[in-house]
Design a protein around this motif. Structure first.
Motif, short mmCIF file in Angstrom:
data_model
loop_
_atom_site.label_atom_id
_atom_site.label_comp_id
_atom_site.label_asym_id
_atom_site.label_seq_id
_atom_site.Cartn_x
_atom_site.Cartn_y
_atom_site.Cartn_z
N GLY A 1 0.82 -1.19 0.00
CA GLY A 1 0.00 0.00 0.00
C GLY A 1 0.85 1.24 0.00
O GLY A 1 2.07 1.19 -0.18
N GLU A 2 0.20 2.38 0.21
CA GLU A 2 0.88 3.67 0.16
C GLU A 2 1.13 4.27 1.53
O GLU A 2 1.97 5.14 1.68
N GLU A 3 0.36 3.84 2.54
CA GLU A 3 0.49 4.48 3.86
C GLU A 3 0.12 3.48 4.95
O GLU A 3 -0.98 2.94 4.95
N SER A 4 1.05 3.23 5.85
CA SER A 4 0.79 2.31 6.95
C SER A 4 0.17 3.06 8.13
O SER A 4 0.33 4.27 8.27
N LEU A 5 -0.53 2.34 8.98
CA LEU A 5 -1.13 2.94 10.16
C LEU A 5 -0.05 3.24 11.19
O LEU A 5 0.95 2.51 11.29
N ALA A 6 -0.23 4.29 11.96
CA ALA A 6 0.74 4.64 13.00
C ALA A 6 0.89 3.48 13.98
O ALA A 6 -0.10 2.95 14.48
N GLY A 7 2.13 3.07 14.21
CA GLY A 7 2.40 1.97 15.12
C GLY A 7 2.11 0.60 14.56
O GLY A 7 2.21 -0.41 15.27
N ARG A 8 1.75 0.53 13.28
CA ARG A 8 1.43 -0.76 12.65
C ARG A 8 2.15 -0.85 11.30
O ARG A 8 1.57 -0.65 10.25
N PRO A 9 3.45 -1.09 11.34
CA PRO A 9 4.21 -1.16 10.08
C PRO A 9 3.76 -2.33 9.22
O PRO A 9 3.24 -3.32 9.72
N TYR A 10 3.97 -2.18 7.93
CA TYR A 10 3.63 -3.26 7.00
C TYR A 10 4.47 -4.50 7.29
O TYR A 10 5.66 -4.41 7.63
N ARG A 11 3.83 -5.66 7.10
CA ARG A 11 4.51 -6.94 7.22
C ARG A 11 4.32 -7.71 5.91
O ARG A 11 3.35 -7.46 5.18
N GLY B 1 -3.92 19.51 -6.87
CA GLY B 1 -3.91 18.21 -7.53
C GLY B 1 -2.65 17.41 -7.27
O GLY B 1 -2.25 16.59 -8.09
N LEU B 2 -2.01 17.65 -6.13
CA LEU B 2 -0.75 16.98 -5.79
C LEU B 2 -0.89 16.13 -4.53
O LEU B 2 0.05 16.00 -3.74
N SER B 3 -2.03 15.52 -4.36
CA SER B 3 -2.27 14.74 -3.14
C SER B 3 -1.28 13.59 -2.99
O SER B 3 -0.82 13.29 -1.88
N GLY B 4 -0.97 12.93 -4.09
CA GLY B 4 -0.02 11.81 -4.02
C GLY B 4 1.35 12.26 -3.57
O GLY B 4 2.01 11.60 -2.76
N PHE B 5 1.79 13.42 -4.06
CA PHE B 5 3.10 13.94 -3.68
C PHE B 5 3.12 14.32 -2.20
O PHE B 5 4.07 14.00 -1.48
N SER B 6 2.06 14.96 -1.72
CA SER B 6 2.02 15.36 -0.31
C SER B 6 1.94 14.14 0.60
O SER B 6 2.47 14.15 1.71
N GLN B 7 1.29 13.08 0.12
CA GLN B 7 1.22 11.86 0.93
C GLN B 7 2.61 11.29 1.15
O GLN B 7 2.94 10.82 2.25
N ARG B 8 3.46 11.35 0.12
CA ARG B 8 4.81 10.82 0.27
C ARG B 8 5.66 11.69 1.20
O ARG B 8 6.60 11.20 1.83
N LEU B 9 5.32 12.97 1.29
CA LEU B 9 6.06 13.87 2.18
C LEU B 9 5.54 13.81 3.62
O LEU B 9 6.32 13.90 4.57
N CYS B 10 4.21 13.69 3.77
CA CYS B 10 3.60 13.83 5.09
C CYS B 10 3.07 12.54 5.67
O CYS B 10 2.86 12.44 6.89
N GLY B 11 2.83 11.54 4.83
CA GLY B 11 2.25 10.30 5.31
C GLY B 11 3.28 9.37 5.94
O GLY B 11 4.49 9.53 5.77
N THR B 12 2.78 8.39 6.66
CA THR B 12 3.63 7.38 7.31
C THR B 12 3.66 6.11 6.48
O THR B 12 2.63 5.63 6.00
N LEU B 13 4.87 5.59 6.29
CA LEU B 13 5.03 4.29 5.61
C LEU B 13 6.22 3.58 6.26
O LEU B 13 7.37 3.90 5.97
N GLN B 14 5.89 2.67 7.15
CA GLN B 14 6.93 1.90 7.86
C GLN B 14 6.78 0.42 7.53
O GLN B 14 5.67 -0.06 7.27
N VAL B 15 7.91 -0.28 7.57
CA VAL B 15 7.87 -1.72 7.36
C VAL B 15 8.55 -2.45 8.51
O VAL B 15 9.45 -1.92 9.16
N ASP B 16 8.09 -3.65 8.74
CA ASP B 16 8.62 -4.52 9.78
C ASP B 16 9.48 -5.58 9.08
O ASP B 16 8.96 -6.39 8.30
#
Length: 321
Positions: free
Chosen positions: A122-132, A273-288
């Motif tokens: 996906g594009e954005e993981s939940l806070a404290g719940r990294p992708y597995r 119209g730059l929601s995707g770009f802002s998501q990469r700057l401001c969103g969370t994406l962590q992996v386990d």
């Protein structure tokens, strides 16, 4: 001496993987490149395959190969001008990948290492719940969907023909020679351009090029890697603000970061119209990466600060010319 065949040898990851494998001194190497103008390291047998599609003949390139590392792909782009992006991604990342894998199995290749993408998760993981790696895939864009479809096809092929499949999903890869947004970030910092990114409190995983290539080397012959999916990162997550400060320090440049709230940046980006770009700057994406660590006994080869320093040195050296 095992024979390793690498697709996408002219790319960012493919070039570094060849460098690393040559340093090992225990592999016979061959590689595919799209055209004869692409430089391939000395000692590597090059096969000029042209554009990769579901009609390509790989027989000559796969003769005597033990392991295929498939790095080549139609890559994600921010502003795709293709009339049907999903179909274009499917033609290369799904149909051509499975076509290569079937020919590899027929040629007696024992293992096929597929470089996928965290975008399958996906594009954005939940806070404290990294992708597995065993999370339900939730790709959002055409690129991520094509990589997921390729993964499913490869694992099905493994059941049918018995060839080992290894799937690696990297997060954003950086290192010497990195392009796109990471390179632009370094340019802005070196120019001292103020950036409205001084108050971003997200968390994102990154992975150094050295760490990706090290994991690939581990997966070439590790018995526990067979038919598994692995996530890979430096295991040192940062906010966008923290990354910019560390990168500025490595570049010996000022970090002129204006503390604009993330919600305001997101709202402004949506209007533009730059929601995707802002998501990469401001969103969370962590992996386990605990599965990668425990099943393979693998750990990141280099730390994030060391890798950022190497990336910065290369950028500064290149821009002196």
């Amino acid at each position: 001496m095992e024979h390793i065949f690498i697709t996408g040898a002219g790319g960012f990851l493919g070039r570094d993987l060849i460098r690393r494998l040559q340093s090992e001194g225990r592999y016979r190497l061959s590689a595919s490149v799209r055209n004869a103008e692409t430089h391939v390291a000395a000692g590597v047998v090059a096969h000029f395959t042209g554009a990769m599609d579901a009609r390509s003949s790989w027989a000559a390139a796969l003769a005597g190969v033990d392991v295929v590392v498939h790095c080549a792909a139609r890559v994600h782009v921010l502003a795709d001008t293709c009339a049907d992006p999903l179909q274009a991604f499917r033609e290369v990342n799904v149909a051509a990948t499975l076509h290569l894998a079937r020919q590899a199995a027929a040629a007696g290749v024992r293992r096929f290492v597929f470089i996928s993408s965290i975008k399958v998760n996906g594009e954005e993981s939940l806070a404290g719940r990294p992708y597995r790696p065993d999370d339900e895939p939730k790709p959002i864009d055409a690129y991520g969907l094509s990589k997921w479809e390729a993964e499913k096809g490869l694992l099905q092929l493994a059941e049918e023909v018995g060839m080992d499949i290894v799937i690696i999903r990297p997060v954003l890869i950086y290192g010497p020679g990195v392009k796109a947004n990471f390179q632009n970030m370094m340019r802005y910092l070196c120019k001292g351009i103020p950036l409205p990114l001084g108050a971003i409190h997200n968390k994102r995983s990154f992975v150094a090029l050295d760490n990706v290539t090290d994991l690939i080397v581990t997966c070439l012959d590790h018995p526990a890697a067979s038919n598994q999916v692995f996530l890979v990162s430096d295991d040192e997550d940062l906010s966008t603000t923290e990354l910019l400060r560390k990168m500025a320090r490595a570049l010996r440049a000022p970090a002129r970061l204006v503390p604009v709230p993330a919600w305001l940046l997101t709202a402004a980006a949506k209007l533009l119209g730059l929601s995707g770009f802002s998501q990469r700057l401001c969103g969370t994406l962590q992996v386990d990466i605990s599965k990668t660590r425990s099943l393979l006994g693998w750990a990141p080869r280099v730390g994030l600060d060391q890798a950022l320093d190497g990336t910065a040195r290369h950028f500064l050296d290149q821009n002196k010319r």
